[in-house]
Write a protein that holds these residues in place. Structure first.
Motif, PDB file in Angstrom:
ATOM      1  N   ALA A   1       0.574  -1.251   0.078  1.00 21.44           N
ATOM      2  CA  ALA A   1      -0.097   0.011  -0.099  1.00 21.44           C
ATOM      3  C   ALA A   1       0.963   1.210  -0.007  1.00 21.44           C
ATOM      4  O   ALA A   1       0.614   2.244  -0.813  1.00 21.44           O
ATOM      5  CB  ALA A   1      -0.895   0.020   0.978  1.00 21.44           C
ATOM      6  N   PHE A   2       1.868   1.278   0.808  1.00 24.98           N
ATOM      7  CA  PHE A   2       2.767   2.448   0.814  1.00 24.98           C
ATOM      8  C   PHE A   2       3.416   2.604  -0.591  1.00 24.98           C
ATOM      9  O   PHE A   2       3.638   3.680  -1.044  1.00 24.98           O
ATOM     10  CB  PHE A   2       3.997   2.303   1.846  1.00 24.98           C
ATOM     11  N   GLY A   3       3.748   1.492  -1.228  1.00 22.42           N
ATOM     12  CA  GLY A   3       4.353   1.663  -2.496  1.00 22.42           C
ATOM     13  C   GLY A   3       3.500   1.633  -3.692  1.00 22.42           C
ATOM     14  O   GLY A   3       4.048   1.751  -4.958  1.00 22.42           O
ATOM     15  N   LEU A   4       2.251   1.967  -3.512  1.00 24.39           N
ATOM     16  CA  LEU A   4       1.288   2.204  -4.455  1.00 24.39           C
ATOM     17  C   LEU A   4       1.057   0.965  -5.552  1.00 24.39           C
ATOM     18  O   LEU A   4       1.206   1.403  -6.633  1.00 24.39           O
ATOM     19  CB  LEU A   4       1.596   3.562  -5.329  1.00 24.39           C
ATOM     20  N   TYR A   5       1.366  -0.224  -5.036  1.00 23.74           N
ATOM     21  CA  TYR A   5       1.471  -1.318  -6.044  1.00 23.74           C
ATOM     22  C   TYR A   5       0.774  -2.487  -5.388  1.00 23.74           C
ATOM     23  O   TYR A   5       1.265  -3.027  -4.337  1.00 23.74           O
ATOM     24  CB  TYR A   5       2.756  -1.635  -6.566  1.00 23.74           C
ATOM     25  N   CYS A   6       0.046  -3.057  -6.135  1.00 23.64           N
ATOM     26  CA  CYS A   6      -0.636  -4.458  -5.611  1.00 23.64           C
ATOM     27  C   CYS A   6      -0.758  -5.229  -7.110  1.00 23.64           C
ATOM     28  O   CYS A   6      -1.585  -4.782  -7.918  1.00 23.64           O
ATOM     29  CB  CYS A   6      -2.042  -4.379  -4.991  1.00 23.64           C
ATOM     30  N   GLY A   7      -0.244  -6.440  -7.131  1.00 19.28           N
ATOM     31  CA  GLY A   7      -0.373  -7.036  -8.616  1.00 19.28           C
ATOM     32  C   GLY A   7       0.945  -7.849  -8.758  1.00 19.28           C
ATOM     33  O   GLY A   7       1.716  -8.260  -7.703  1.00 19.28           O
ATOM     34  N   PRO A   8       1.042  -8.609  -9.669  1.00 19.16           N
ATOM     35  CA  PRO A   8       2.110  -9.645 -10.064  1.00 19.16           C
ATOM     36  C   PRO A   8       3.397  -8.927  -9.683  1.00 19.16           C
ATOM     37  O   PRO A   8       3.534  -7.939  -9.844  1.00 19.16           O
ATOM     38  CB  PRO A   8       1.944  -9.920 -11.636  1.00 19.16           C
ATOM     39  N   GLU A   9       4.426  -9.901  -9.405  1.00 16.41           N
ATOM     40  CA  GLU A   9       5.605  -9.316  -8.827  1.00 16.41           C
ATOM     41  C   GLU A   9       6.399  -9.019 -10.309  1.00 16.41           C
ATOM     42  O   GLU A   9       6.750  -9.973 -10.862  1.00 16.41           O
ATOM     43  CB  GLU A   9       6.408 -10.580  -8.171  1.00 16.41           C
ATOM     44  N   PRO A  10       6.864  -7.681 -10.130  1.00 10.85           N
ATOM     45  CA  PRO A  10       7.523  -7.659 -11.598  1.00 10.85           C
ATOM     46  C   PRO A  10       9.343  -8.129 -11.087  1.00 10.85           C
ATOM     47  O   PRO A  10       9.529  -8.336  -9.844  1.00 10.85           O
ATOM     48  CB  PRO A  10       7.810  -5.840 -11.496  1.00 10.85           C
ATOM     49  N   GLU A  11      10.074  -8.067 -11.810  1.00 11.11           N
ATOM     50  CA  GLU A  11      11.343  -8.274 -11.548  1.00 11.11           C
ATOM     51  C   GLU A  11      12.428  -7.436 -12.007  1.00 11.11           C
ATOM     52  O   GLU A  11      12.607  -7.085 -13.386  1.00 11.11           O
ATOM     53  CB  GLU A  11      11.719  -9.569 -12.177  1.00 11.11           C
ATOM     54  N   PRO A  12      13.218  -6.959 -11.325  1.00  9.52           N
ATOM     55  CA  PRO A  12      12.971  -6.605  -9.942  1.00  9.52           C
ATOM     56  C   PRO A  12      11.971  -5.588  -9.360  1.00  9.52           C
ATOM     57  O   PRO A  12      11.486  -4.464 -10.076  1.00  9.52           O
ATOM     58  CB  PRO A  12      14.399  -6.288  -9.308  1.00  9.52           C
ATOM     59  N   TYR A  13      11.422  -5.867  -8.230  1.00  8.09           N
ATOM     60  CA  TYR A  13      10.579  -5.009  -7.487  1.00  8.09           C
ATOM     61  C   TYR A  13      11.139  -3.944  -6.742  1.00  8.09           C
ATOM     62  O   TYR A  13      12.059  -4.424  -5.792  1.00  8.09           O
ATOM     63  CB  TYR A  13       9.403  -5.701  -7.004  1.00  8.09           C
ATOM     64  N   GLN A  14      10.797  -2.528  -6.715  1.00  7.99           N
ATOM     65  CA  GLN A  14      11.202  -1.814  -5.764  1.00  7.99           C
ATOM     66  C   GLN A  14      10.241  -0.490  -5.739  1.00  7.99           C
ATOM     67  O   GLN A  14       9.349  -0.537  -6.181  1.00  7.99           O
ATOM     68  CB  GLN A  14      12.605  -1.159  -5.947  1.00  7.99           C
ATOM     69  N   HIS A  15      10.341  -0.026  -4.462  1.00  6.57           N
ATOM     70  CA  HIS A  15       9.370   1.188  -4.006  1.00  6.57           C
ATOM     71  C   HIS A  15       9.893   2.213  -5.251  1.00  6.57           C
ATOM     72  O   HIS A  15      10.714   2.356  -5.600  1.00  6.57           O
ATOM     73  CB  HIS A  15       9.727   1.662  -2.643  1.00  6.57           C
ATOM     74  N   PRO A  16       8.440   2.871  -5.833  1.00 10.31           N
ATOM     75  CA  PRO A  16       8.592   3.794  -6.883  1.00 10.31           C
ATOM     76  C   PRO A  16       9.526   4.940  -6.523  1.00 10.31           C
ATOM     77  O   PRO A  16       9.937   5.687  -7.415  1.00 10.31           O
ATOM     78  CB  PRO A  16       7.314   4.023  -7.171  1.00 10.31           C
TER      79      PRO A  16
END
Length: 238
Positions: A221-236
């Motif tokens: 919720a803080f990272g404004l993302y909910c969904g399939p895991e991108p590679e790599p994932y990081q806070h925007p």
């Protein structure tokens, strides 16, 4: 056959969702166990007259098979109004003392503080209990993000309980660690496994959730993302 779950859970929980979707509980199909057993003797042969078993059959199979939940219901309806007793027959929250990650979530909270956080998380997850895992994650992320967007949440890495669910749900003061643990508490109550990424590290934190297809979703919720895991994932913002 892939399982389907209700998008509108119980009559009591449905009040919250109905307000969001514009649907009224009165307009939804109901479930009549006696009708369902009489209408579908093949189901009754397996489930007998047990209302919980019959309702679970409808949730797991009847929706996809196009069966009617009641005489006035819509065949295959996945927007269903249930009584509290019916809802309780197919779902109950994981008790506070049975949470899979109790120690990690409670941290320095007193028993009373953690109980308050648990009750607030329960309000979030109850309307989501019979939904698909995808919708459950969306629902959790949306509810936790709402208190950020409406200005009632203050970001802090110094305030008391900034990194636990009590800080997020009750004090409304938290960091990404507090948001991750608030998310994790919701997941634990639903019995959904997860990984708390970067737990106890001075880095952005979020929850990583295994899905039925073998992949993973991010609930952040803080990272404004909910969904399939991108590679790599990081806070925007990092």
């Amino acid at each position: 056959m892939k399982k389907r779950y209700l998008r509108l859970a119980a009559l009591t929980a449905g009040v919250l969702l109905a307000a969001q979707t514009g649907l009224s509980a009165a307009a939804l199909s109901t479930f009549d166990a006696a009708y369902y057993a009489a209408q579908y003797p093949d189901v009754a042969a397996v489930c007998g007259n047990d209302e919980g078993a019959l309702l679970r059959h409808y949730l797991d199979h009847g929706i996809d098979e196009g069966r009617k939940p009641s005489a006035d219901g819509i065949a295959g309806d996945d927007e269903l109004s249930l009584t509290e007793a019916q809802f309780s027959s197919v779902w109950s929250p994981v008790a506070i003392n049975k949470l899979a990650h109790y120690k990690s979530l409670k941290r320095k909270c007193t028993d009373e503080e953690f109980a308050q956080a648990y009750q607030e998380a329960l309000k979030v997850v109850t309307p989501l209990a019979l939904m698909s895992r995808e919708d459950q994650l969306y629902g959790i992320a949306s509810a936790l993000r709402a208190v950020v967007d409406d200005g009632s949440m203050a970001y802090s890495m110094e305030a008391n309980h900034y990194n636990d669910p009590y800080g997020y749900f009750v004090l409304r003061t938290a960091s990404c660690a507090g948001c991750a643990r608030a998310t994790a508490l919701c997941l634990d109550i639903l019995g959904i496994p997860y990984e708390h990424v970067n737990e106890n590290q001075y880095s952005h934190q979020w929850c990583r959730v295994p899905m039925e297809d073998g992949g993973y979703w991010i609930c952040d919720a803080f990272g404004l993302y909910c969904g399939p895991e991108p590679e790599p994932y990081q806070h925007p913002y990092f």
